[in-house]
Scaffold this motif. Sequence first.
Motif, mmCIF file in Angstrom:
data_model
loop_
_atom_site.group_PDB
_atom_site.id
_atom_site.type_symbol
_atom_site.label_atom_id
_atom_site.label_comp_id
_atom_site.label_asym_id
_atom_site.label_seq_id
_atom_site.Cartn_x
_atom_site.Cartn_y
_atom_site.Cartn_z
ATOM 1 N N SER A 109 0.835 -1.204 0.000
ATOM 2 C CA SER A 109 0.000 0.000 0.000
ATOM 3 C C SER A 109 0.869 1.253 0.000
ATOM 4 C CB SER A 109 -0.955 -0.002 1.189
ATOM 5 O OG SER A 109 -0.250 0.023 2.421
ATOM 6 N N ARG A 110 1.947 1.228 0.775
ATOM 7 C CA ARG A 110 2.831 2.397 0.815
ATOM 8 C C ARG A 110 3.630 2.542 -0.472
ATOM 9 N NH1 ARG A 110 5.062 2.079 7.139
ATOM 10 N NH2 ARG A 110 2.979 2.243 8.080
ATOM 11 N N TYR A 111 4.070 1.422 -0.995
ATOM 12 C CA TYR A 111 4.844 1.468 -2.247
ATOM 13 C C TYR A 111 3.984 1.968 -3.400
ATOM 14 C CZ TYR A 111 8.223 -0.130 -5.796
ATOM 15 O OH TYR A 111 9.118 -0.205 -6.837
ATOM 16 N N ALA A 112 2.791 1.429 -3.531
ATOM 17 C CA ALA A 112 1.895 1.850 -4.613
ATOM 18 C C ALA A 112 1.489 3.311 -4.461
ATOM 19 C CB ALA A 112 0.664 0.949 -4.645
ATOM 20 N N ALA A 113 1.197 3.735 -3.232
ATOM 21 C CA ALA A 113 0.756 5.108 -3.003
ATOM 22 C C ALA A 113 1.824 6.134 -3.356
ATOM 23 C CB ALA A 113 0.336 5.281 -1.547
ATOM 24 N N ASN A 114 3.088 5.715 -3.311
ATOM 25 C CA ASN A 114 4.186 6.618 -3.628
ATOM 26 C C ASN A 114 4.718 6.446 -5.046
ATOM 27 O OD1 ASN A 114 5.239 8.295 -1.107
ATOM 28 N ND2 ASN A 114 4.430 6.340 -0.361
ATOM 29 N N GLY A 115 3.955 5.759 -5.887
ATOM 30 C CA GLY A 115 4.329 5.629 -7.294
ATOM 31 C C GLY A 115 5.304 4.514 -7.586
ATOM 32 N N GLY A 116 5.315 3.469 -6.748
ATOM 33 C CA GLY A 116 6.221 2.358 -6.962
ATOM 34 C C GLY A 116 5.981 1.641 -8.279
ATOM 35 N N LYS A 117 7.074 1.203 -8.902
ATOM 36 C CA LYS A 117 7.014 0.522 -10.202
ATOM 37 C C LYS A 117 7.498 -0.910 -10.050
ATOM 38 C CE LYS A 117 8.286 4.893 -12.474
ATOM 39 N NZ LYS A 117 9.316 5.559 -13.326
ATOM 40 N N TRP A 118 6.696 -1.859 -10.547
ATOM 41 C CA TRP A 118 7.112 -3.259 -10.550
ATOM 42 C C TRP A 118 6.202 -4.055 -11.453
ATOM 43 C CZ3 TRP A 118 3.472 -1.615 -7.181
ATOM 44 C CH2 TRP A 118 2.551 -2.495 -6.626
ATOM 45 N N ASP A 119 6.667 -5.250 -11.855
ATOM 46 C CA ASP A 119 5.949 -6.063 -12.823
ATOM 47 C C ASP A 119 5.351 -7.334 -12.238
ATOM 48 O OD1 ASP A 119 6.814 -4.314 -14.913
ATOM 49 O OD2 ASP A 119 8.733 -5.384 -14.984
ATOM 50 N N ILE A 120 5.978 -7.889 -11.212
ATOM 51 C CA ILE A 120 5.595 -9.206 -10.716
ATOM 52 C C ILE A 120 5.981 -9.317 -9.243
ATOM 53 C CG2 ILE A 120 7.779 -10.189 -11.555
ATOM 54 C CD1 ILE A 120 6.273 -12.831 -12.070
ATOM 55 N N ASN A 121 5.210 -10.095 -8.496
ATOM 56 C CA ASN A 121 5.507 -10.341 -7.084
ATOM 57 C C ASN A 121 6.222 -11.671 -6.919
ATOM 58 O OD1 ASN A 121 4.174 -7.987 -6.322
ATOM 59 N ND2 ASN A 121 2.237 -9.043 -5.909
ATOM 60 N N GLY A 122 7.195 -11.694 -6.015
ATOM 61 C CA GLY A 122 7.852 -12.933 -5.622
ATOM 62 C C GLY A 122 7.758 -13.093 -4.114
ATOM 63 N N PHE A 123 7.594 -14.329 -3.659
ATOM 64 C CA PHE A 123 7.420 -14.581 -2.231
ATOM 65 C C PHE A 123 8.331 -15.712 -1.773
ATOM 66 C CE2 PHE A 123 3.341 -12.957 -3.797
ATOM 67 C CZ PHE A 123 3.139 -11.880 -2.943
ATOM 68 N N SER A 124 8.750 -15.625 -0.489
ATOM 69 C CA SER A 124 9.462 -16.717 0.168
ATOM 70 C C SER A 124 8.513 -17.400 1.131
ATOM 71 C CB SER A 124 10.652 -16.187 0.985
ATOM 72 O OG SER A 124 11.605 -15.571 0.175
ATOM 73 N N SER A 125 8.490 -18.732 1.120
ATOM 74 C CA SER A 125 7.752 -19.473 2.143
ATOM 75 C C SER A 125 8.370 -20.844 2.295
ATOM 76 C CB SER A 125 6.275 -19.610 1.788
ATOM 77 O OG SER A 125 5.593 -20.293 2.832
ATOM 78 N N TYR A 126 8.608 -21.227 3.534
ATOM 79 C CA TYR A 126 9.219 -22.507 3.868
ATOM 80 C C TYR A 126 8.279 -23.352 4.729
ATOM 81 C CZ TYR A 126 13.598 -20.494 2.161
ATOM 82 O OH TYR A 126 14.568 -19.923 1.371
#
Length: 340
Positions: free
Chosen positions: A229-246
């Motif tokens: 929410s903070r990244y998007a609200a400040n104009g963040g740019k990205w194409d895809i999400n990556g996650f870590s889970s074990y």
Amino acid sequence: MTAHPISRRTLLAGSAALAAGASLAGGALPANAATFIKGADISWTPQMEAAGLYWLDASGAKHDLLTILAQYGISAIRLRTWVNPSSDPSNGHCTIQEMSAYAARVKARGMQVMLDLHFGDTWNSVGVQNPPAAWQNYSYSQMRDAMYDYVYHTMNVMKYYGVTPAWVQIGNEINSGICRPVGSVSNPAQMTGLLNAAYEMVKAVFPNTLVMIHLAQPQNYDVMQTFFSRYAANGGKWDINGFSSYGSADVAAGIVGNMKSISDAYGKPFMQVEFGGRVDRVSSTQAALKAYITALKANGGQGLFYWEPAIMSQFNSYGSGAWDSATRKPTAIMDGFTQA
């Protein structure tokens, strides 16, 4: 290759020209979204090879590690990079030159490359986000310019080696931000400025490469929401999400559901770029691997990467992996890739 001082203005002025020619660079392009990627992070491999270690396949035949991984359907390799690392065999190495040279081997094997930029001199993870020592006392504007220069140089080293990464992670498990405290999530405008500088320089050299935001512990939905929410609200740019889970098999479906929910909220595709388990608990780790792949496929996830499956005990203080260090053969954990 040595980085040369380049001003931000020079970098940005050259972006259009670089973008026009970048598609000619060699290497695999991003996968079609309909293709589920089975991948592995094997960043320790060059150090292990230098130490004289080698790998056997399940039948006992000696092969290059990439050849053995391909037998399990692995088609993409993730490689981490540190800015000015030490020569420590376990916690150092991983310069962009070393990783680019190995990436060229990955490309020659017909596999795709994911580059994981930690923006530190050693491990950065969900609980640690330290800037490189050389950046430690930088102001925000100085650090942003350093980010432009570093990512521009890094991408051009990859290009020099003839590799176009399919994905570039701009930060590793950055729930709390990058290069803290300057780029802390509690200072979202500066965090976004640093990450956008990285995004722009990836795209300047490789316009078709997917730029990834990587978060850990997707079971903590509120933490992910705070970041995005903070990244998007400040104009963040990205194409895809990556996650870590074990996590174990019984929680895989719920955790992947969280990955999907947060990604759908921001209109982004997603994949799991870190999975792993205890090498001495073969059945449970294999079951978890299969459960995550099944859940990812069911929810539109684009792939899964196993974190250091081929690590040998000399480098492994985590008890993780999927290889038997005594026999040098893969354990049945790896069969989870073909069974899922």
